[in-house]
Design a protein around this motif. Structure first.
Motif, PDB file in Angstrom:
ATOM      1  N   THR A  27      -0.054  -6.429   8.083  1.00 58.40           N
ATOM      2  CA  THR A  27       1.275  -5.964   7.708  1.00 58.40           C
ATOM      3  C   THR A  27       1.517  -6.213   6.222  1.00 58.40           C
ATOM      4  O   THR A  27       2.029  -5.341   5.499  1.00 58.40           O
ATOM      5  CB  THR A  27       2.346  -6.660   8.561  1.00 58.40           C
ATOM      6  OG1 THR A  27       2.118  -6.356   9.945  1.00 58.40           O
ATOM      7  CG2 THR A  27       3.743  -6.190   8.178  1.00 58.40           C
ATOM      8  N   PHE A  28       1.157  -7.403   5.736  1.00 54.06           N
ATOM      9  CA  PHE A  28       1.246  -7.670   4.301  1.00 54.06           C
ATOM     10  C   PHE A  28       0.390  -6.684   3.514  1.00 54.06           C
ATOM     11  O   PHE A  28       0.778  -6.224   2.432  1.00 54.06           O
ATOM     12  CB  PHE A  28       0.804  -9.103   3.992  1.00 54.06           C
ATOM     13  CG  PHE A  28       1.891 -10.127   4.132  1.00 54.06           C
ATOM     14  CD1 PHE A  28       3.024 -10.080   3.329  1.00 54.06           C
ATOM     15  CD2 PHE A  28       1.791 -11.155   5.063  1.00 54.06           C
ATOM     16  CE1 PHE A  28       4.036 -11.024   3.450  1.00 54.06           C
ATOM     17  CE2 PHE A  28       2.793 -12.096   5.196  1.00 54.06           C
ATOM     18  CZ  PHE A  28       3.921 -12.039   4.381  1.00 54.06           C
ATOM     19  N   ASN A  29      -0.792  -6.393   4.050  1.00 57.80           N
ATOM     20  CA  ASN A  29      -1.701  -5.441   3.406  1.00 57.80           C
ATOM     21  C   ASN A  29      -0.981  -4.129   3.114  1.00 57.80           C
ATOM     22  O   ASN A  29      -1.026  -3.608   1.994  1.00 57.80           O
ATOM     23  CB  ASN A  29      -2.904  -5.228   4.345  1.00 57.80           C
ATOM     24  CG  ASN A  29      -3.968  -4.308   3.800  1.00 57.80           C
ATOM     25  OD1 ASN A  29      -3.683  -3.207   3.361  1.00 57.80           O
ATOM     26  ND2 ASN A  29      -5.220  -4.749   3.870  1.00 57.80           N
ATOM     27  N   PHE A  30      -0.296  -3.598   4.115  1.00 59.71           N
ATOM     28  CA  PHE A  30       0.340  -2.290   3.926  1.00 59.71           C
ATOM     29  C   PHE A  30       1.685  -2.367   3.243  1.00 59.71           C
ATOM     30  O   PHE A  30       2.118  -1.401   2.608  1.00 59.71           O
ATOM     31  CB  PHE A  30       0.405  -1.537   5.261  1.00 59.71           C
ATOM     32  CG  PHE A  30      -0.781  -0.643   5.441  1.00 59.71           C
ATOM     33  CD1 PHE A  30      -0.726   0.689   5.081  1.00 59.71           C
ATOM     34  CD2 PHE A  30      -1.976  -1.146   5.905  1.00 59.71           C
ATOM     35  CE1 PHE A  30      -1.826   1.517   5.198  1.00 59.71           C
ATOM     36  CE2 PHE A  30      -3.093  -0.340   6.028  1.00 59.71           C
ATOM     37  CZ  PHE A  30      -3.013   1.005   5.671  1.00 59.71           C
ATOM     38  N   ILE A  31       2.378  -3.485   3.333  1.00 63.63           N
ATOM     39  CA  ILE A  31       3.575  -3.645   2.508  1.00 63.63           C
ATOM     40  C   ILE A  31       3.184  -3.534   1.033  1.00 63.63           C
ATOM     41  O   ILE A  31       3.764  -2.774   0.260  1.00 63.63           O
ATOM     42  CB  ILE A  31       4.255  -5.008   2.777  1.00 63.63           C
ATOM     43  CG1 ILE A  31       4.891  -5.042   4.159  1.00 63.63           C
ATOM     44  CG2 ILE A  31       5.331  -5.278   1.719  1.00 63.63           C
ATOM     45  CD1 ILE A  31       5.460  -6.402   4.537  1.00 63.63           C
ATOM     46  N   ASP A  32       2.165  -4.307   0.657  1.00 60.16           N
ATOM     47  CA  ASP A  32       1.742  -4.341  -0.743  1.00 60.16           C
ATOM     48  C   ASP A  32       1.121  -3.022  -1.177  1.00 60.16           C
ATOM     49  O   ASP A  32       1.216  -2.629  -2.341  1.00 60.16           O
ATOM     50  CB  ASP A  32       0.739  -5.480  -0.946  1.00 60.16           C
ATOM     51  CG  ASP A  32       1.369  -6.846  -0.729  1.00 60.16           C
ATOM     52  OD1 ASP A  32       2.580  -6.902  -0.434  1.00 60.16           O
ATOM     53  OD2 ASP A  32       0.665  -7.854  -0.854  1.00 60.16           O
ATOM     54  N   SER A 148      -3.666  -2.356  14.353  1.00 63.87           N
ATOM     55  CA  SER A 148      -3.336  -1.205  13.509  1.00 63.87           C
ATOM     56  C   SER A 148      -1.835  -0.976  13.388  1.00 63.87           C
ATOM     57  O   SER A 148      -1.399  -0.183  12.530  1.00 63.87           O
ATOM     58  CB  SER A 148      -4.008   0.066  14.051  1.00 63.87           C
ATOM     59  OG  SER A 148      -5.419  -0.061  14.003  1.00 63.87           O
ATOM     60  N   LEU A 149      -1.028  -1.653  14.221  1.00 62.80           N
ATOM     61  CA  LEU A 149       0.420  -1.589  14.033  1.00 62.80           C
ATOM     62  C   LEU A 149       0.825  -2.110  12.661  1.00 62.80           C
ATOM     63  O   LEU A 149       1.922  -1.819  12.171  1.00 62.80           O
ATOM     64  CB  LEU A 149       1.140  -2.403  15.116  1.00 62.80           C
ATOM     65  CG  LEU A 149       1.185  -1.808  16.519  1.00 62.80           C
ATOM     66  CD1 LEU A 149       1.831  -2.794  17.479  1.00 62.80           C
ATOM     67  CD2 LEU A 149       1.936  -0.486  16.520  1.00 62.80           C
TER      68      LEU A 149
END
Length: 418
Positions: A27-32, A148-149
Motif C-alpha cells: 500500500t505504501f508502494n502505491f501511495i508513493d 494486490s489490494l
C-alpha cells in the motif's frame, strides 16, 4: 498434488499476519508511486513543465531503475532472504518520496523519481515469493489478490491524501508526509516479519539458470508482454485521468481526488479480489483460465471506458468507468500466480522479477509518456480536449493485451510447475 520439497519450512508467523504486513508495505508502494498523478497539475504549474515532461516524470523516470534493478534485488532476496530486502527497499523509496517534496525543477524531480524506482524495485518480487512460501497452491491466487489490494488501496489513498494535503497546504507537503510515514513503518516490518528458515543444503539457483528456464517457456513471454500492454494503458490512465477530469470535465483538485480515489477504491478492490477468487476456482479445472480470464475482462472493459470518455457529465463518467476499472484490475492475481508456477519454488522471486522487468519497463516506463506525447501532438488541433482523444487511442493497448493473453493460455498447462 502436493508440491515437491523445496527445503523451506513453513513461515514462523501465521500466514495471514505475514500477508497483512506485506499488504501494508505494498500500500505504501502505491501511495508513493501514484500520488504524483493527482499532484501533476500543481507540479506542472510550479515547475513550469509540459505534458511530455510530466509523462517522463510519472513513468519513465520511475520505471527506468525500477525495472532494471528488480532482477538483481530479487536474486539477492532468493539468496540472502526476502524480508531484509523488502524492509531496506521500503526505507529507500520512502526517503526518496519525501525528497520529492523539496525539489526545485525537472532534473531534481527526475533524480528523486529514479530513487523511488530503485527502492520499489526490491519490494514486489520478494513479496510474491514470500506469499507463495506461506500459502498452499490452492490458496495462492486469493492470497495474491489480497496482496494486490495494495494497488487500489494505495493508489486511492495517495490520490485522496495528495488532493487534500495539496489543497490545504501544498503539493510538497503531500510528498513529505507519505514518505515519512513509510520510514516510520520500516523498523516495525523488519522486526515482526521473518523469512522461513532454510537448511544450509538448499542454495539459491544462479540467475542464469532461472533465465534459461523462462527463456523457453512461451507462456511466460506471452503473459509478460500481454501484461505490459495492459500496464501501458493502466499506468497511463492512472497518471492522466486526474488531469483529464480537471481539463475536460472542469473538476477541482479535491473533486478530482474524490472521483478518482473512489473509482480506484471500489472498482480496483472488486476487480483484484474477483480475479483471485475466479482464478482459484477456474484454474483448478483448466490452467488456461489464468490467462483467458484477464483476456475476456480486457475485451469487456474497452467499450465502457470509451463511452465514459465522451459524456458531458462527470457523474455519468464515474458510473461508466466503474465496471471497466474492476475488469482491468482482474488480471493481477491470475497472471502473477501463473508466473509463480513456471519455475520451481526456490526460483520464484527471480522469476517474478523477470516478469516485472518486462511489465514495468514497457508498461510503467512508456504508458504515461506515450499518452502525454499523444496529448501534446493533438493539442494544436483539439486544445484542452487533446488528452481525452489521446486516452481513447491508448485503449488499443488493452485490446493487444487480450490477444496476447489468449495466446499465452494455450501453453500454460504444459509449462506449469507444481
Amino acid at each position: 498434488m502436493s508440491e515437491p520439497a523445496t527445503g523451506r519450512k513453513p513461515v514462523t508467523k501465521k500466514p495471514i499476519f505475514v500477508l497483512a504486513m506485506l499488504l501494508v508495505v505494498y500500500t505504501f508502494n502505491f501511495i508513493d508511486r501514484q500520488i504524483f498523478g493527482i499532484l501533476a497539475g500543481p507540479i506542472k504549474a510550479d515547475l513550469h513543465l509540459n505534458d511530455t515532461e510530466l509523462g517522463l516524470l510519472g513513468g519513465f523516470a520511475f520505471a527506468l531503475l525500477y525495472s532494471t534493478m528488480g532482477l538483481p534485488l530479487a536474486w539477492l532476496a532468493d539468496k540472502r532472504g526476502r524480508t531484509p530486502v523488502i524492509a531496506a527497499s521500503l526505507a529507500v523509496w520512502s526517503a526518496f518520496t519525501a525528497l520529492c517534496g523539496v525539489v526545485s525543477g525537472f532534473w531534481s524531480m527526475f533524480v528523486c523519481r529514479l530513487g523511488v524506482g530503485v527502492g520499489e524495485a526490491g519490494g514486489v518480487a520478494p513479496s510474491y515469493a514470500l506469499i507463495s512460501d506461506a500459502f498452499p497452491p490452492h490458496q495462492r491466487a486469493r492470497a495474491m489478490a489480497v496482496y494486490s489490494l495494495g494497488i487500489p488501496l494505495g493508489s486511492a489513498a495517495g490520490i485522496l491524501l495528495g488532493g487534500y494535503v495539496a489543497a490545504v497546504v501544498n503539493w510538497r507537503a503531500a510528498f513529505l508526509g507519505v514518505g515519512l510515514a513509510g520510514l516510520v513503518f520500516t523498523p516495525l516490518f523488519a522486526l515482526l516479519v521473518r523469512d522461513p528458515p532454510r537448511p544450509d543444503t538448499v542454495k539459491a539457483p544462479a540467475m542464469i539458470e532461472v533465465l534459461r528456464i523462462l527463456a523457453v517457456k512461451r507462456s511466460f513471454w506471452l503473459l509478460a508482454f500481454g501484461a505490459s500492454s495492459s500496464s501501458m494503458m493502466g499506468y497511463g490512465l492512472a497518471f492522466w485521468l486526474p488531469s483529464l477530469m480537471r481539463r475536460s470535465f472542469g473538476l477541482g483538485l479535491v473533486e478530482t481526488s474524490h472521483f478518482f480515489g473512489l473509482l480506484l477504491l471500489i472498482g480496483g478492490t472488486v476487480g483484484v479480489m474477483a480475479g483471485g477468487i475466479f482464478a482459484d476456482w477456474l484454474g483448478g479445472r483448466s490452467r488456461s483460465a489464468y490467462a483467458l480470464l484477464p483476456a475476456i475482462s480486457f475485451l469487456l472493459g474497452v467499450p465502457l471506458f470509451a463511452a465514459g470518455l465522451y459524456t458531458g457529465s462527470a457523474q455519468i463518467t464515474f458510473w461508466l468507468f466503474l465496471l471497466p476499472q474492476a475488469l482491468v484490475y482482474l488480471w493481477l492475481s491470475p497472471v502473477l500466480t501463473a508466473v509463480q508456477h513456471l519455475v520451481p519454488a526456490p526460483m520464484r522471486a527471480t522469476a517474478s522479477a523477470s516478469f516485472l522487468l518486462i511489465n514495468n519497463l514497457i508498461g510503467a516506463g512508456l504508458g504515461s509518456l506515450t499518452i502525454g506525447r499523444l496529448s501534446d501532438w493533438l493539442t494544436p488541433t483539439y486544445g484542452e480536449d487533446a488528452l481525452r482523444h489521446a486516452i481513447l487511442l491508448g485503449l488499443g493497448f488493452y485490446l493487444l493485451a487480450a490477444v496476447l493473453m489468449m495466446a499465452g493460455g494455450r501453453f500454460l498447462a504444459r509449462e506449469w510447475v507444481e
